[in-house]
Design a protein around this motif. Structure first.
Motif, PDB file in Angstrom:
ATOM      1  N   LYS A 106      47.303  38.348  40.576  1.00  0.00           N
ATOM      2  CA  LYS A 106      46.066  38.832  41.199  1.00  0.00           C
ATOM      3  C   LYS A 106      45.957  40.357  41.135  1.00  0.00           C
ATOM      4  CE  LYS A 106      45.726  34.843  44.264  1.00  0.00           C
ATOM      5  NZ  LYS A 106      45.613  34.349  45.657  1.00  0.00           N
ATOM      6  N   GLY A 107      46.418  40.911  40.027  1.00  0.00           N
ATOM      7  CA  GLY A 107      46.296  42.349  39.815  1.00  0.00           C
ATOM      8  C   GLY A 107      47.317  43.184  40.553  1.00  0.00           C
ATOM      9  N   GLN A 108      48.258  42.555  41.193  1.00  0.00           N
ATOM     10  CA  GLN A 108      49.283  43.322  41.924  1.00  0.00           C
ATOM     11  C   GLN A 108      50.538  43.427  41.049  1.00  0.00           C
ATOM     12  OE1 GLN A 108      49.630  43.097  46.200  1.00  0.00           O
ATOM     13  NE2 GLN A 108      48.037  41.531  46.269  1.00  0.00           N
TER      14      GLN A 108
ATOM     15  N   GLU B  87      42.580  49.015  33.679  1.00  0.00           N
ATOM     16  CA  GLU B  87      41.261  48.621  34.179  1.00  0.00           C
ATOM     17  C   GLU B  87      41.225  47.129  34.480  1.00  0.00           C
ATOM     18  OE1 GLU B  87      38.272  51.831  32.013  1.00  0.00           O
ATOM     19  OE2 GLU B  87      38.965  50.076  30.899  1.00  0.00           O
ATOM     20  N   TYR B  88      41.903  46.327  33.652  1.00  0.00           N
ATOM     21  CA  TYR B  88      41.906  44.881  33.879  1.00  0.00           C
ATOM     22  C   TYR B  88      42.689  44.534  35.145  1.00  0.00           C
ATOM     23  CZ  TYR B  88      42.137  39.898  33.100  1.00  0.00           C
ATOM     24  OH  TYR B  88      42.004  38.536  33.260  1.00  0.00           O
ATOM     25  N   ILE B  89      43.807  45.215  35.356  1.00  0.00           N
ATOM     26  CA  ILE B  89      44.579  45.019  36.582  1.00  0.00           C
ATOM     27  C   ILE B  89      43.730  45.391  37.795  1.00  0.00           C
ATOM     28  CG2 ILE B  89      46.511  45.972  37.920  1.00  0.00           C
ATOM     29  CD1 ILE B  89      48.078  46.106  35.268  1.00  0.00           C
ATOM     30  N   GLN B  90      43.027  46.512  37.708  1.00  0.00           N
ATOM     31  CA  GLN B  90      42.141  46.954  38.790  1.00  0.00           C
ATOM     32  C   GLN B  90      41.062  45.913  39.061  1.00  0.00           C
ATOM     33  OE1 GLN B  90      39.435  50.141  37.726  1.00  0.00           O
ATOM     34  NE2 GLN B  90      39.527  51.012  39.782  1.00  0.00           N
ATOM     35  N   LEU B  91      40.497  45.344  38.001  1.00  0.00           N
ATOM     36  CA  LEU B  91      39.442  44.347  38.132  1.00  0.00           C
ATOM     37  C   LEU B  91      39.951  43.087  38.828  1.00  0.00           C
ATOM     38  CD1 LEU B  91      36.605  43.279  37.482  1.00  0.00           C
ATOM     39  CD2 LEU B  91      37.462  42.625  35.223  1.00  0.00           C
ATOM     40  N   GLN B  92      41.129  42.605  38.418  1.00  0.00           N
ATOM     41  CA  GLN B  92      41.676  41.394  39.029  1.00  0.00           C
ATOM     42  C   GLN B  92      42.003  41.617  40.509  1.00  0.00           C
ATOM     43  OE1 GLN B  92      41.842  38.294  37.830  1.00  0.00           O
ATOM     44  NE2 GLN B  92      40.707  39.136  36.108  1.00  0.00           N
ATOM     45  N   ARG B  93      42.512  42.795  40.831  1.00  0.00           N
ATOM     46  CA  ARG B  93      42.809  43.115  42.227  1.00  0.00           C
ATOM     47  C   ARG B  93      41.528  43.109  43.054  1.00  0.00           C
ATOM     48  NH1 ARG B  93      45.346  48.812  42.823  1.00  0.00           N
ATOM     49  NH2 ARG B  93      43.214  49.364  42.264  1.00  0.00           N
ATOM     50  N   PHE B  94      40.464  43.693  42.501  1.00  0.00           N
ATOM     51  CA  PHE B  94      39.206  43.739  43.246  1.00  0.00           C
ATOM     52  C   PHE B  94      38.621  42.345  43.431  1.00  0.00           C
ATOM     53  CE2 PHE B  94      34.590  43.871  43.443  1.00  0.00           C
ATOM     54  CZ  PHE B  94      34.437  44.591  44.622  1.00  0.00           C
ATOM     55  N   ILE B  95      38.668  41.513  42.401  1.00  0.00           N
ATOM     56  CA  ILE B  95      38.127  40.160  42.513  1.00  0.00           C
ATOM     57  C   ILE B  95      38.851  39.382  43.610  1.00  0.00           C
ATOM     58  CG2 ILE B  95      37.932  37.939  41.327  1.00  0.00           C
ATOM     59  CD1 ILE B  95      37.414  39.518  38.750  1.00  0.00           C
ATOM     60  N   SER B  96      40.181  39.537  43.677  1.00  0.00           N
ATOM     61  CA  SER B  96      40.946  38.873  44.723  1.00  0.00           C
ATOM     62  C   SER B  96      40.515  39.367  46.109  1.00  0.00           C
ATOM     63  CB  SER B  96      42.447  39.126  44.518  1.00  0.00           C
ATOM     64  OG  SER B  96      43.208  38.543  45.556  1.00  0.00           O
ATOM     65  N   ALA B  97      40.336  40.681  46.233  1.00  0.00           N
ATOM     66  CA  ALA B  97      39.903  41.244  47.511  1.00  0.00           C
ATOM     67  C   ALA B  97      38.480  40.786  47.852  1.00  0.00           C
ATOM     68  CB  ALA B  97      39.967  42.767  47.458  1.00  0.00           C
ATOM     69  N   TYR B  98      37.615  40.714  46.865  1.00  0.00           N
ATOM     70  CA  TYR B  98      36.229  40.279  47.076  1.00  0.00           C
ATOM     71  C   TYR B  98      36.189  38.851  47.613  1.00  0.00           C
ATOM     72  CZ  TYR B  98      31.501  38.750  45.879  1.00  0.00           C
ATOM     73  OH  TYR B  98      30.235  38.227  45.925  1.00  0.00           O
TER      74      TYR B  98
END
Length: 258
Positions: A166-168, A199-210
């Motif tokens: 999840k981007g972590q 950027e992809y890691i950042q995106l996955q982390r944000f989607i999980s938080a969203y």
């Protein structure tokens, strides 16, 4: 609801997703998480208005998206029973449709015609009302595009690792786990996904938080920390970057605040 593709297509298709009871009363924030996707409406005549950073366009039948989508919203002109989403493995989507690796580098939305989706197969998809039949037709079409022999690349392994965490995870740990160097990883992410590994890691982390935001709307700090953000301000900055709104503005518009 997710449907797994038939075994013969698992190297090419990540999954088939159905979203039911699509309402046309509010704007819907849309994003792509790095997997190029084809989105199809129930009927060929269905239309939506897609707004990206204030610029509107009308799309009919369905669309294709990929890359990092920010400040992107859509509004349906009518209520739909469902939308059908086919998510492809990034490395193979471009090969199947004979697209340049940079296809999504300067755009996030494309029409079905722009990827040369065969008009005959598309007509077959919209002739049937059965969702299972639509999926069968799409898989039979993919079969005609598949190379005689191929193997899943290391890029897919890197993508799956980032999704699983999840981007972590850091870029250095991805490199260590997959067994490639940074230049290779950056080049292939850029070519096939239109963004860097970071950027992809950042995106996955944000989607999980969203997603967590919808289950914990009253504890934004916990949502931020749980998903690997340094603090709430870090999460706030990324939320505004992706959606164009603050978390409070977004939740207020969606009626999530108690």
């Amino acid at each position: 609801m997710r449907k797994s593709p038939s075994e013969a297509y698992t190297d090419y298709i990540e999954g088939v997703y159905l979203f039911y009871n699509i309402d046309n009363k509010t704007d819907h924030w849309i994003f792509n998480d790095g997997f190029p996707s084809i989105i199809l409406f129930p009927d060929r005549s269905n239309k939506v208005c897609i707004t990206i950073d204030g610029k509107e366009s009308i799309v009919e039948s369905g669309w294709v998206d990929g890359g990092v989508m920010k400040k992107s919203y859509l509004r349906y002109f009518e209520e739909l029973d469902y939308i059908l989403i086919i998510r492809f493995k990034p490395e193979y989507f471009h090969k199947l449709f004979s697209l340049k690796p940079s296809f999504f580098k300067y755009r996030n939305i494309a029409t079905l015609a722009e990827i040369n989706f065969d008009i005959e197969f598309l007509s077959q998809v919209y002739t049937t009302n059965s969702i299972d039949s639509k999926i069968d037709i799409i898989e039979s079409y993919i079969k005609t595009l598949m190379p005689r022999s191929d193997k899943v690349g290391l890029l897919n392994s890197a993508v799956e690792l980032i999704n699983r965490t999840k981007g972590q995870i850091s870029v250095s740990n991805v490199i260590k786990e997959i067994g490639v160097n940074y230049k290779w990883l950056e080049r292939n992410f850029s070519m096939y996904m239109g963004l860097t590994p970071k950027e992809y890691i950042q995106l996955q982390r944000f989607i999980s938080a969203y997603i967590n935001l919808h289950t914990e709307p009253n504890d934004l700090l916990n949502v931020a920390i749980t998903n690997g953000y340094y603090d709430y301000n870090h999460f706030l900055k990324e939320f505004k970057d992706f959606t164009g709104k603050t978390p409070m503005e977004y939740m207020s518009a969606k009626g999530l605040l108690s």
